[in-house]
Write an enzyme that holds these catalytic residues in place. Structure first.
Site, PDB file in Angstrom:
ATOM      1  N   CYS A 115     -38.963 -18.123 -44.658  1.00  0.00           N
ATOM      2  CA  CYS A 115     -40.010 -18.092 -43.619  1.00  0.00           C
ATOM      3  C   CYS A 115     -40.197 -16.665 -43.093  1.00  0.00           C
ATOM      4  O   CYS A 115     -40.769 -15.833 -43.777  1.00  0.00           O
ATOM      5  CB  CYS A 115     -39.722 -19.091 -42.517  1.00  0.00           C
ATOM      6  SG  CYS A 115     -41.199 -19.490 -41.577  1.00  0.00           S
ATOM      7  N   HIS A 217     -39.348 -24.033 -45.727  1.00  0.00           N
ATOM      8  CA  HIS A 217     -37.984 -24.158 -45.205  1.00  0.00           C
ATOM      9  C   HIS A 217     -37.158 -25.104 -46.085  1.00  0.00           C
ATOM     10  O   HIS A 217     -36.956 -26.261 -45.714  1.00  0.00           O
ATOM     11  CB  HIS A 217     -37.998 -24.673 -43.771  1.00  0.00           C
ATOM     12  CG  HIS A 217     -38.334 -23.628 -42.748  1.00  0.00           C
ATOM     13  ND1 HIS A 217     -37.410 -22.727 -42.281  1.00  0.00           N
ATOM     14  CD2 HIS A 217     -39.507 -23.327 -42.138  1.00  0.00           C
ATOM     15  CE1 HIS A 217     -37.983 -21.917 -41.398  1.00  0.00           C
ATOM     16  NE2 HIS A 217     -39.261 -22.252 -41.298  1.00  0.00           N
ATOM     17  N   GLU A 219     -34.067 -25.280 -46.410  1.00  0.00           N
ATOM     18  CA  GLU A 219     -32.838 -25.740 -45.727  1.00  0.00           C
ATOM     19  C   GLU A 219     -33.097 -27.001 -44.913  1.00  0.00           C
ATOM     20  O   GLU A 219     -32.204 -27.828 -44.748  1.00  0.00           O
ATOM     21  CB  GLU A 219     -32.252 -24.612 -44.851  1.00  0.00           C
ATOM     22  CG  GLU A 219     -32.857 -24.432 -43.464  1.00  0.00           C
ATOM     23  CD  GLU A 219     -34.246 -23.819 -43.470  1.00  0.00           C
ATOM     24  OE1 GLU A 219     -34.808 -23.551 -44.552  1.00  0.00           O
ATOM     25  OE2 GLU A 219     -34.796 -23.615 -42.364  1.00  0.00           O
TER      26      GLU A 219
END
Ligand code: MN
Length: 247
Positions: A115, A217, A219
């Site tokens: 990001c 993202h 994660e």
């Protein structure tokens, strides 16, 4: 086998309300920790300190670096005046990110930017950003999704002969929480995944120290059980420990 040690470049949160309003707090979202652990890595936090002269010492202890998400990037870093759509920026965090990227490049420590991390990589090497995509690029998709963070919301097309293309299929849905985006990719980087509206979603450094940035993202998806996204962290950790595989 030895677990790779990954330093996560942290952010500063300014605490609102409570008993200490205005308190600065160094933090990373727990999803990064969870994903790295699931991927067999040992996460460490690298706090944005006041001076940046110790960054090299910090990186000396690490096998690789993860640049986490955060505030907007100061447009002064790519030679622009602020436009009305620009969000909150914090110069000390940007300075820290730039220093981490420079040190990692010199030291040959692999970097995965997420990001804000992809944007910082691009800016560090001379690329530019949309300060606010919606007001600067007509027809842009909704990249600030209104769905839970682990839910994918738009598709990307992935270049097969790339790091990211060796992990993900050519078309895949990703989540999206950004209003800034890469405008001109830095010369040293190749765009290896994009959304159909033309916004780059992944860039990879063409030579030298391994550096890869993703605009979504992974994660947040990996922490909720998405195996393909977890594989990004596993492969990155492997590369940090063992070095880049020969082409
Ligand atoms: Mn997006």
């Amino acid at each position: 086998m030895r677990k790779p040690k990954i330093g996560i470049a942290a952010n500063i949160e300014i605490v609102e309300g409570g008993v200490m309003p205005g308190l600065y707090r160094s933090y990373v979202n727990q999803d990064y920790i969870v994903s790295l652990e699931k991927a067999g890595c040992i996460p460490f936090l690298l706090p944005p300190g006041d001076g940046t002269e110790d960054v090299r010492e910090q990186l000396e202890c690490m096998d690789g670096v993860l640049l986490s998400g955060g505030y907007d990037i100061d447009p002064a870093l790519y030679g622009e005046q602020p436009r009305p759509g620009l969000g909150f920026v914090m110069a000390e965090v940007d300075r820290f990110y730039m220093e981490v990227i420079r040190a990692a490049d010199e030291m040959g420590k692999p970097v995965l930017g997420i990001c804000k991390g992809i944007q910082a990589l691009n800016v560090a090497f001379g690329g530019t950003l949309y300060q606010d995509m919606e007001s600067q690029k007509p027809g842009v998709f909704m990249h600030m999704q209104k769905a839970p963070r682990y839910n994918p919301s738009h598709e990307i097309t992935v270049e097969p002969d790339s790091f990211i293309g060796s992990i993900l299929p050519q078309r895949i849905m990703v989540n999206s929480f950004h209003h800034q985006g890469i405008r001109e990719a830095a010369e040293e980087f190749r765009v290896t995944a994009s959304a159909a509206d033309g916004i780059p979603e992944c860039i990879e450094k063409k030579s030298g120290t391994f550096m890869c940035g993703v605009q979504w993202h992974p994660e947040m998806m990996a922490a909720f059980g998405n195996g393909q996204m977890l594989e990004i962290f596993r492969r990155f950790g492997e590369l940090c420990r063992d070095g880049r595989p020969e082409k």
